[in-house]
Design a protein around this motif. Structure first.
Motif, short mmCIF file in Angstrom:
data_model
loop_
_atom_site.label_atom_id
_atom_site.label_comp_id
_atom_site.label_asym_id
_atom_site.label_seq_id
_atom_site.Cartn_x
_atom_site.Cartn_y
_atom_site.Cartn_z
N ILE A 1 92.43 -30.60 17.65
CA ILE A 1 92.14 -29.57 18.55
C ILE A 1 90.83 -28.68 18.18
O ILE A 1 90.96 -28.18 17.11
CB ILE A 1 93.71 -28.85 19.00
CG1 ILE A 1 94.43 -29.59 19.55
CG2 ILE A 1 93.28 -27.78 19.67
CD1 ILE A 1 95.70 -28.93 19.78
N ILE A 2 90.03 -28.46 19.14
CA ILE A 2 88.82 -27.44 18.81
C ILE A 2 89.13 -25.92 19.22
O ILE A 2 88.79 -24.95 18.59
CB ILE A 2 87.75 -28.13 19.57
CG1 ILE A 2 87.31 -29.56 18.73
CG2 ILE A 2 86.47 -27.16 19.06
CD1 ILE A 2 86.61 -30.30 19.45
N CYS A 3 89.55 -25.90 20.66
CA CYS A 3 89.60 -24.57 21.04
C CYS A 3 90.84 -24.54 22.23
O CYS A 3 91.21 -25.78 22.59
CB CYS A 3 88.38 -24.11 21.75
SG CYS A 3 87.53 -25.39 22.51
N LYS A 4 91.25 -23.38 22.79
CA LYS A 4 92.34 -23.33 23.71
C LYS A 4 91.74 -22.09 24.97
O LYS A 4 90.86 -21.67 24.56
CB LYS A 4 93.42 -22.89 23.30
CG LYS A 4 93.51 -21.50 22.75
CD LYS A 4 94.76 -21.10 22.42
CE LYS A 4 95.09 -19.86 22.23
NZ LYS A 4 96.82 -19.46 21.81
N ASP A 5 92.19 -22.39 26.07
CA ASP A 5 91.93 -21.54 27.30
C ASP A 5 90.60 -21.97 27.71
O ASP A 5 89.90 -22.35 27.01
CB ASP A 5 92.17 -20.18 26.83
CG ASP A 5 93.39 -19.61 26.47
OD1 ASP A 5 94.35 -20.38 26.47
OD2 ASP A 5 93.62 -18.80 25.50
N VAL A 6 90.50 -21.77 29.03
CA VAL A 6 89.09 -21.98 29.70
C VAL A 6 88.69 -20.83 30.80
O VAL A 6 89.75 -20.39 31.35
CB VAL A 6 89.21 -23.34 30.50
CG1 VAL A 6 88.12 -23.56 31.24
CG2 VAL A 6 89.63 -24.54 29.39
N ASN B 1 87.72 -21.20 24.01
CA ASN B 1 87.78 -19.96 23.31
C ASN B 1 88.26 -20.50 21.63
O ASN B 1 89.47 -21.07 21.48
CB ASN B 1 88.89 -18.91 23.39
CG ASN B 1 88.66 -17.57 22.71
OD1 ASN B 1 88.41 -17.59 21.35
ND2 ASN B 1 89.00 -16.49 23.37
N ILE B 2 87.31 -20.62 20.90
CA ILE B 2 87.39 -21.28 19.50
C ILE B 2 88.25 -20.21 18.62
O ILE B 2 89.07 -20.29 17.95
CB ILE B 2 85.97 -21.52 18.76
CG1 ILE B 2 85.59 -22.75 19.60
CG2 ILE B 2 86.43 -21.93 17.31
CD1 ILE B 2 84.11 -22.81 19.10
N LEU B 3 87.63 -18.85 18.79
CA LEU B 3 88.53 -17.64 17.95
C LEU B 3 89.86 -17.52 18.22
O LEU B 3 90.78 -17.79 17.15
CB LEU B 3 87.52 -16.40 18.09
CG LEU B 3 88.02 -15.39 17.26
CD1 LEU B 3 87.88 -15.48 15.58
CD2 LEU B 3 87.13 -14.19 17.59
N MET B 4 90.51 -17.49 19.41
CA MET B 4 91.79 -17.48 19.73
C MET B 4 92.63 -18.50 19.14
O MET B 4 93.72 -18.40 18.72
CB MET B 4 91.86 -17.16 21.30
CG MET B 4 91.13 -16.00 21.82
SD MET B 4 91.85 -14.31 20.94
CE MET B 4 93.46 -14.25 21.94
#
Length: 184
Positions: A163-168, A53-56
């Protein structure tokens, strides 16, 4: 002939809309990922496919124990790891226990049965490390599969800007569909 021209124009319009949609989706909302390592096992398994998730990440930043996708310039590749310590924090692993600022921190996301099997086999799950104070603008990232992860214990802290995004969200294989969110 007019019908063929209209069909071709409609095809290219649909193609352009699809390209723009995919570009917007993958630049601002989600990043497709493939797990290419065992460093997050058993949380994530080699060859799993999913999205992050990029947005979060852009809206809420990162917290301790978030799973993040980041660029590792040391190996010129994208990796998935877990945030263990944030900037300004003192991190240390001692006798298989994580300490942040000299306080014991429970890692409830670690699979206890897997951890015990590694301890039974090798005598430890996590080699002693530190203490180390994480500099401003950096984070300390470690894989859940501690003996088989090359991470901040080897390369030092990573830049938050990498860092680009988080959660998977894993969607393939279908029998392994699941979400991995921050474990704070």
């Amino acid at each position: 002939m007019k019908k063929q021209e209209n069909a071709i124009v409609e095809f290219f319009k649909s193609l352009m809309i699809s390209i723009v949609f995919v570009f917007v989706l993958t630049q601002w909302l989600i990043k497709p990922i493939q797990v290419n390592q065992s460093s997050m096992y058993p949380t994530l398994k080699d060859k799993q496919l999913g999205f992050s998730n990029i947005l979060m990440y852009k809206l809420f930043g990162i917290n301790r124990f978030d799973v993040v996708i980041f660029y590792a310039p040391q190996i010129d590749d994208y990796l998935v790891k877990r945030v263990i310590a944030l900037e300004g924090e003192k991190v240390e692993f001692k006798d298989n226990v994580l300490y942040i600022n000299d306080l014991r921190v429970e890692e409830n996301f670690i699979d206890k049965d897997y951890q015990q099997s590694i301890i039974d086999q090798y005598g430890y799950f996590n080699k002693d490390f530190g203490p180390l104070i994480v500099s401003e603008g950096e984070v300390f990232l470690v894989g859940d599969n501690r003996l088989y992860s090359v991470d901040s214990r080897d390369y030092g802290p990573f830049k938050v800007s990498d860092i680009i995004c988080k959660d998977v969200i894993i969607f393939y294989p279908l029998n392994e569909i699941h979400m991995v969110l921050g474990a704070s």
